[in-house]
Scaffold this motif. Structure first.
Motif, PDB file in Angstrom:
ATOM      1  N   GLU A 142      64.616 -53.329  34.864  1.00  0.00           N
ATOM      2  CA  GLU A 142      65.054 -53.963  36.104  1.00  0.00           C
ATOM      3  C   GLU A 142      63.859 -54.432  36.936  1.00  0.00           C
ATOM      4  O   GLU A 142      63.931 -55.464  37.616  1.00  0.00           O
ATOM      5  CB  GLU A 142      65.900 -52.982  36.913  1.00  0.00           C
ATOM      6  CG  GLU A 142      67.246 -52.642  36.276  1.00  0.00           C
ATOM      7  CD  GLU A 142      68.156 -53.854  36.195  1.00  0.00           C
ATOM      8  OE1 GLU A 142      67.964 -54.787  36.996  1.00  0.00           O
ATOM      9  OE2 GLU A 142      69.041 -53.872  35.327  1.00  0.00           O
ATOM     10  N   LEU A 177      76.118 -43.722  28.902  1.00  0.00           N
ATOM     11  CA  LEU A 177      76.629 -44.146  27.593  1.00  0.00           C
ATOM     12  C   LEU A 177      75.656 -43.778  26.481  1.00  0.00           C
ATOM     13  O   LEU A 177      76.063 -43.276  25.417  1.00  0.00           O
ATOM     14  CB  LEU A 177      76.875 -45.657  27.608  1.00  0.00           C
ATOM     15  CG  LEU A 177      77.988 -46.145  28.541  1.00  0.00           C
ATOM     16  CD1 LEU A 177      78.068 -47.667  28.527  1.00  0.00           C
ATOM     17  CD2 LEU A 177      79.326 -45.537  28.166  1.00  0.00           C
ATOM     18  N   VAL A 178      74.357 -44.016  26.734  1.00  0.00           N
ATOM     19  CA  VAL A 178      73.360 -43.661  25.719  1.00  0.00           C
ATOM     20  C   VAL A 178      73.312 -42.149  25.513  1.00  0.00           C
ATOM     21  O   VAL A 178      73.200 -41.652  24.384  1.00  0.00           O
ATOM     22  CB  VAL A 178      71.974 -44.203  26.134  1.00  0.00           C
ATOM     23  CG1 VAL A 178      70.894 -43.684  25.195  1.00  0.00           C
ATOM     24  CG2 VAL A 178      71.976 -45.717  26.133  1.00  0.00           C
ATOM     25  N   VAL A 233      65.466 -48.134  31.735  1.00  0.00           N
ATOM     26  CA  VAL A 233      66.326 -49.156  32.341  1.00  0.00           C
ATOM     27  C   VAL A 233      65.736 -49.622  33.659  1.00  0.00           C
ATOM     28  O   VAL A 233      65.743 -50.826  33.983  1.00  0.00           O
ATOM     29  CB  VAL A 233      67.753 -48.601  32.521  1.00  0.00           C
ATOM     30  CG1 VAL A 233      68.613 -49.591  33.316  1.00  0.00           C
ATOM     31  CG2 VAL A 233      68.392 -48.347  31.167  1.00  0.00           C
ATOM     32  N   ILE A 272      73.429 -49.661  37.167  1.00  0.00           N
ATOM     33  CA  ILE A 272      73.337 -50.050  35.762  1.00  0.00           C
ATOM     34  C   ILE A 272      72.608 -48.971  34.957  1.00  0.00           C
ATOM     35  O   ILE A 272      72.998 -48.637  33.826  1.00  0.00           O
ATOM     36  CB  ILE A 272      72.618 -51.405  35.642  1.00  0.00           C
ATOM     37  CG1 ILE A 272      73.470 -52.507  36.282  1.00  0.00           C
ATOM     38  CG2 ILE A 272      72.329 -51.739  34.183  1.00  0.00           C
ATOM     39  CD1 ILE A 272      72.784 -53.856  36.312  1.00  0.00           C
ATOM     40  N   SER A 273      71.547 -48.412  35.535  1.00  0.00           N
ATOM     41  CA  SER A 273      70.785 -47.372  34.832  1.00  0.00           C
ATOM     42  C   SER A 273      71.643 -46.144  34.565  1.00  0.00           C
ATOM     43  O   SER A 273      71.626 -45.597  33.451  1.00  0.00           O
ATOM     44  CB  SER A 273      69.556 -46.977  35.654  1.00  0.00           C
ATOM     45  OG  SER A 273      68.700 -48.079  35.847  1.00  0.00           O
ATOM     46  N   SER A 318      70.498 -51.851  40.176  1.00  0.00           N
ATOM     47  CA  SER A 318      69.735 -51.305  39.051  1.00  0.00           C
ATOM     48  C   SER A 318      70.047 -49.837  38.830  1.00  0.00           C
ATOM     49  O   SER A 318      70.161 -49.380  37.686  1.00  0.00           O
ATOM     50  CB  SER A 318      68.234 -51.492  39.303  1.00  0.00           C
ATOM     51  OG  SER A 318      67.916 -52.864  39.455  1.00  0.00           O
ATOM     52  N   THR A 365      74.327 -47.060  31.937  1.00  0.00           N
ATOM     53  CA  THR A 365      73.704 -47.195  30.614  1.00  0.00           C
ATOM     54  C   THR A 365      73.206 -45.854  30.096  1.00  0.00           C
ATOM     55  O   THR A 365      73.402 -45.510  28.914  1.00  0.00           O
ATOM     56  CB  THR A 365      72.535 -48.189  30.686  1.00  0.00           C
ATOM     57  OG1 THR A 365      73.004 -49.431  31.217  1.00  0.00           O
ATOM     58  CG2 THR A 365      71.933 -48.416  29.312  1.00  0.00           C
ATOM     59  N   THR A 370      66.081 -42.592  29.418  1.00  0.00           N
ATOM     60  CA  THR A 370      66.920 -43.790  29.458  1.00  0.00           C
ATOM     61  C   THR A 370      66.937 -44.402  30.846  1.00  0.00           C
ATOM     62  O   THR A 370      66.829 -45.628  31.008  1.00  0.00           O
ATOM     63  CB  THR A 370      68.350 -43.437  29.010  1.00  0.00           C
ATOM     64  OG1 THR A 370      68.307 -42.848  27.704  1.00  0.00           O
ATOM     65  CG2 THR A 370      69.226 -44.680  28.959  1.00  0.00           C
TER      66      THR A 370
END
Length: 519
Positions: free
Chosen positions: A47, A198-199, A43, A191-192, A188, A195, A39
């Protein structure tokens, strides 16, 4: 000492197997860690795809701001013939340029310059800039822009015509782009991670934990498949995981029942072998007594003794087959040409049908009908089916009920079709799907269903088949037996056997068929 050396390794191995049975990953990185890493990578790739146009847009905006500032200053100072050095220095400091000029067609005016600018290494025309050029020049600035001089051209503003040009070192632009790149990189990464977290949590809750539960249950079930309490309980999910749980529960239930049945069969086989051993000894003693009975002057004893001896011989042969069961299958059929009518009469004699007052026996087989089969195995086939029919017919107590058992046969070329019909209650619908499977299809309380299973196996060994026909009254079993195939490589006259006998039978049939016509 040798035992003490081996035992710790055994415990360690057992612990490792148990640990794997609890659903822990076998490799260093489990499925959850792999999902997290993938993931983050995906991501970051996204980016990167966003960064490429972003850095080009940042460079264009940075140059446009400098050109706009220079254009505003040029519009203000365009009316002045002489610009003071102090004002030029302030203007150059505000734009970061070493020279500013206004190019209006044939007229070209130098607005400000602090010294003789160096040789220009790169020309950037914002009027004709496109996306591809912007991206290529942006990476050129990042790689080579530390020591280069840049000439930027933009459209003049504030009502002036022409272009505004600035000459400036590319290092400040490169520094600004690097700072922007680091900010994009940090953003980035944030955010990675968010994310990916959460994933990771979602996938672990949706997939990883259910898979670990399935794996742990399979390991636990494998330790004791006969324990019904270890069968997985489906969670009720309406997705693929829930379907897998239901299918696993069904498979475990079926496997547990099969293993339980196999254990029962093994215990039954052991008990049958013990009983069969003693039974064979008793049959041997009965044969000795019959040998004395054959010398008796009583005519009834002399007539019945050979049949009893024949029956005991068959029983002894069956006991040998039972003792060898499990080490080998049924003996391959020793096929001969036999009179089917005689075998049907032998079956009726053993079952006591000719002397029966309640069951009518009909042997409808043509006395000249010949079948290519093993006589003993064919006897067993007819015996098992007829015995079941007799037991079903004897279950009727009403004297008005017709109790009839009949055997008939017909030949079509090299195929003989035998039908065994009775007027009994018929075969229940519930047992028909497993009718020829041992221990699974018995319409009689206490029955095992072995008779039809043995009959089916013997018929298949002859290359034929046995089926239950759909009739409205009673039960009708159809047995089809093909003749042995002829060896075409051998001379037809030398074969004899089945082929010659079949030609003789066909000749006899033709004579019988043509006889009335000749009369």
């Amino acid at each position: 000492m040798r035992l003490k050396t081996v035992m710790p390794e055994t415990r360690e191995n057992s612990r490792s197997v148990d640990d794997l049975g609890e659903g822990e990953p076998r490799s260093r990185f489990g499925l959850s860690a792999k999902l997290l890493i993938l993931t983050v990578i995906f991501v970051m790739l996204s980016e990167v795809l966003i960064f490429v146009p972003s850095i080009a847009n940042f460079r264009n905006n940075w140059l446009s701001d400098r050109l706009r500032t220079a254009a505003v200053a040029a519009a203000v100072l365009a009316e002045s013939d002489v610009i003071s050095p102090a004002l030029q220095t302030r203007l150059l400091a505000a734009t970061g340029a070493s020279a500013i000029a206004l190019n209006d067609g044939p007229a070209r005016r130098l607005i400000a310059m602090n010294a003789m600018p160096p040789m220009v290494d790169e020309i950037v025309d914002m009027n004709t800039m496109d996306a591809t050029t912007a991206i290529l020049q942006s990476f050129g600035t990042l790689i080579y822009g530390e020591h280069r001089t840049l000439r930027a051209i933009g459209r003049a503003e504030m009502g002036m015509s022409g272009n505004i040009e600035i000459v400036m070192p590319e290092a400040p632009l490169r520094a600004a782009m690097l700072g922007f790149s680091w900010r994009i990189l940090l953003l980035s990464l944030v955010i990675s991670m968010v994310t990916a977290s959460l994933v990771y949590v979602s996938l672990r809750w949706l997939f990883v934990r259910p898979l670990q539960r399935l794996s742990a249950n399979m390991a636990r079930f494998g330790e004791a498949p006969q324990d019904a309490s270890r069968i997985i309980e489906p969670s009720g999910r309406a997705d693929e995981i829930g379907d897998a749980e239901k299918r696993l529960a069904t498979m475990q239930t079926t496997l547990g029942q099969t293993l339980h049945q196999q254990r029962r069969l093994a215990d039954l086989g052991l008990a049958v072998s013990k009983i069969n051993h003693d039974l064979r000894n008793l049959l041997a003693s009965a044969q000795l007594f019959l040998e004395r009975l054959e010398s008796s002057p009583d005519p009834l004893a002399a007539r019945l003794a050979p049949k009893i001896v024949s029956t005991l011989d068959r029983a002894v042969g069956y006991t040998r087959a039972v003792l060898s069961y499990g080490r080998a299958q049924e003996v391959p059929p020793a096929r001969r040409l036999v009179h089917l009518s005689h075998i049907a009469d032998d079956v009726a004699q053993v079952l006591g049908l000719p002397e029966s007052d309640t069951i009518t026996w009909e042997n409808r087989v043509d006395p000249d009908m010949e079948v290519d089969a093993d006589p003993e195995q064919l006897f067993r086939v007819l015996m098992n089916i007829c015995r079941n029919a007799v037991q079903a017919l004897k279950g009727e107590d009403d004297p008005a009920v017709v109790r009839r058992l009949a055997v008939e046969a017909e030949r079509h070329g090299s195929l003989v079709t035998i039908r065994i019909k009775d007027t009994g209650p018929g075969v229940p619908t519930a047992v028909r799907p497993n009718l020829f499977q041992a221990f699974r299809a018995s319409a009689r309380p206490g029955g095992t269903g072995l008779g039809l299973a043995i009959a089916s196996e013997l018929v298949r060994a002859h290359g034929g088949e046995i089926v239950l026909e759909d009739v409205s009254i009673g039960a009708s079993f159809r047995i089809t037996l093909p003749d042995r195939p002829l060896d075409l490589a051998r001379p037809r006259v030398a074969q004899g056997g089945v082929g010659s006998s079949m030609r003789q039978n066909e000749g006899k049939s033709a004579e019988r068929a043509d006889g009335p016509a000749l009369n």
